[in-house]
Design a protein around this motif. Structure first.
Motif, short mmCIF file in Angstrom:
data_model
loop_
_atom_site.label_atom_id
_atom_site.label_comp_id
_atom_site.label_asym_id
_atom_site.label_seq_id
_atom_site.Cartn_x
_atom_site.Cartn_y
_atom_site.Cartn_z
N ARG A 84 0.84 -1.21 0.00
CA ARG A 84 0.00 0.00 0.00
C ARG A 84 0.87 1.25 0.00
O ARG A 84 0.61 2.20 -0.74
CB ARG A 84 -0.92 0.00 1.22
CG ARG A 84 -2.23 -0.68 1.01
CD ARG A 84 -3.23 -0.36 2.11
NE ARG A 84 -2.75 -0.73 3.43
CZ ARG A 84 -2.90 -1.91 3.99
NH1 ARG A 84 -3.49 -2.88 3.32
NH2 ARG A 84 -2.45 -2.15 5.20
N GLU A 85 1.91 1.25 0.85
CA GLU A 85 2.80 2.41 0.91
C GLU A 85 3.54 2.60 -0.42
O GLU A 85 3.69 3.73 -0.89
CB GLU A 85 3.79 2.25 2.05
CG GLU A 85 3.16 2.35 3.42
CD GLU A 85 4.09 1.97 4.54
OE1 GLU A 85 5.26 1.58 4.26
OE2 GLU A 85 3.66 2.04 5.71
N TYR A 86 3.99 1.51 -1.01
CA TYR A 86 4.69 1.58 -2.29
C TYR A 86 3.76 2.13 -3.37
O TYR A 86 4.15 3.01 -4.14
CB TYR A 86 5.20 0.19 -2.67
CG TYR A 86 5.73 0.11 -4.08
CD1 TYR A 86 6.98 0.63 -4.41
CD2 TYR A 86 4.98 -0.49 -5.10
CE1 TYR A 86 7.46 0.56 -5.70
CE2 TYR A 86 5.46 -0.56 -6.39
CZ TYR A 86 6.70 -0.04 -6.69
OH TYR A 86 7.16 -0.10 -7.97
N GLY A 91 1.81 6.32 -7.11
CA GLY A 91 0.59 6.70 -7.80
C GLY A 91 -0.20 5.55 -8.39
O GLY A 91 -1.03 5.75 -9.27
N HIS A 92 0.01 4.35 -7.91
CA HIS A 92 -0.74 3.19 -8.40
C HIS A 92 -2.01 3.00 -7.57
O HIS A 92 -2.07 3.36 -6.41
CB HIS A 92 0.11 1.92 -8.29
CG HIS A 92 1.38 1.99 -9.06
ND1 HIS A 92 1.43 1.93 -10.42
CD2 HIS A 92 2.66 2.13 -8.64
CE1 HIS A 92 2.69 2.02 -10.82
NE2 HIS A 92 3.45 2.14 -9.75
N PHE A 93 -3.01 2.41 -8.19
CA PHE A 93 -4.25 2.04 -7.51
C PHE A 93 -4.89 3.21 -6.78
O PHE A 93 -5.21 3.12 -5.61
CB PHE A 93 -4.02 0.87 -6.54
CG PHE A 93 -3.45 -0.34 -7.19
CD1 PHE A 93 -2.17 -0.74 -6.90
CD2 PHE A 93 -4.19 -1.07 -8.10
CE1 PHE A 93 -1.63 -1.86 -7.50
CE2 PHE A 93 -3.66 -2.19 -8.70
CZ PHE A 93 -2.38 -2.59 -8.40
N ARG A 95 -7.90 5.95 -5.97
CA ARG A 95 -9.35 5.83 -5.84
C ARG A 95 -10.01 6.23 -7.16
O ARG A 95 -9.53 7.11 -7.87
CB ARG A 95 -9.86 6.78 -4.75
CG ARG A 95 -9.41 6.43 -3.38
CD ARG A 95 -10.08 7.34 -2.35
NE ARG A 95 -10.01 8.76 -2.73
CZ ARG A 95 -9.11 9.61 -2.29
NH1 ARG A 95 -8.19 9.22 -1.44
NH2 ARG A 95 -9.11 10.87 -2.67
N PRO A 96 -11.14 5.60 -7.50
CA PRO A 96 -11.86 6.01 -8.72
C PRO A 96 -12.29 7.47 -8.59
O PRO A 96 -12.76 7.91 -7.56
CB PRO A 96 -13.09 5.09 -8.72
CG PRO A 96 -12.74 3.94 -7.86
CD PRO A 96 -11.75 4.45 -6.85
N GLY A 97 -12.11 8.21 -9.64
CA GLY A 97 -12.47 9.62 -9.65
C GLY A 97 -11.44 10.53 -9.03
O GLY A 97 -11.64 11.75 -8.97
N TYR A 98 -10.34 10.01 -8.56
CA TYR A 98 -9.31 10.83 -7.95
C TYR A 98 -8.59 11.64 -8.99
O TYR A 98 -8.20 11.15 -10.02
CB TYR A 98 -8.30 9.94 -7.20
CG TYR A 98 -7.12 10.71 -6.66
CD1 TYR A 98 -7.24 11.49 -5.51
CD2 TYR A 98 -5.89 10.67 -7.30
CE1 TYR A 98 -6.16 12.19 -5.01
CE2 TYR A 98 -4.80 11.36 -6.81
CZ TYR A 98 -4.95 12.12 -5.67
OH TYR A 98 -3.87 12.82 -5.18
N ARG A 99 -8.43 12.94 -8.74
CA ARG A 99 -7.70 13.82 -9.64
C ARG A 99 -6.68 14.58 -8.82
O ARG A 99 -7.03 15.28 -7.89
CB ARG A 99 -8.64 14.79 -10.32
CG ARG A 99 -9.74 14.07 -11.08
CD ARG A 99 -10.47 15.00 -11.95
NE ARG A 99 -10.35 14.37 -13.26
CZ ARG A 99 -10.35 14.99 -14.39
NH1 ARG A 99 -10.46 16.27 -14.42
NH2 ARG A 99 -10.25 14.34 -15.51
N PRO A 100 -5.42 14.45 -9.15
CA PRO A 100 -4.39 15.11 -8.35
C PRO A 100 -4.31 16.61 -8.53
O PRO A 100 -3.53 17.27 -7.89
CB PRO A 100 -3.09 14.45 -8.86
CG PRO A 100 -3.43 13.99 -10.24
CD PRO A 100 -4.87 13.65 -10.23
#
Length: 101
Positions: A84-86, A91-93, A95-100
């Motif tokens: 999870r930390e990696y 930037g892998h996996f 959340r759906p709809g996430y925009r940085p």
């Protein structure tokens, strides 16, 4: 580069052969438990002849049996946390709809 994951076989070998010293807990990153086991082993070694050490060895044996039963779940949790930390760092996996932005 992906993180180094813990291996169940190594943890079991350390627990079986060096469990009283807490080697498997050092390997799993549980230094508090490892140091406690190591201190208990040392105290038991010097007090076995008056009976206190024998009770400490018994407690260490019970603790080791519990550890042997919980090693797979502990390793699974450690490896999942590392992944999870990696993934979060790289930037892998997301959340759906996430925009940085």
């Amino acid at each position: 580069m992906p993180p180094a994951l813990k291996d169940t076989a190594i943890a079991y070998l350390l627990a079986i052969f060096l469990g009283g010293f807490g080697a498997h807990n050092f390997y799993l990153g549980r230094t508090g438990a490892a140091v406690s086991q190591l201190i208990m082993w040392i105290v038991a070694m010097f007090t076995w002849w008056i009976g206190i050490g024998l009770m400490i060895y018994l407690a260490l044996g019970i603790w080791l049996i519990v550890d042997l039963c919980t090693i797979p779940g502990t390793i699974r949790g450690i490896n999942e946390q590392r992944m999870r930390e990696y993934n979060a760092r790289n930037g892998h996996f997301q959340r759906p709809g996430y925009r940085p932005y």
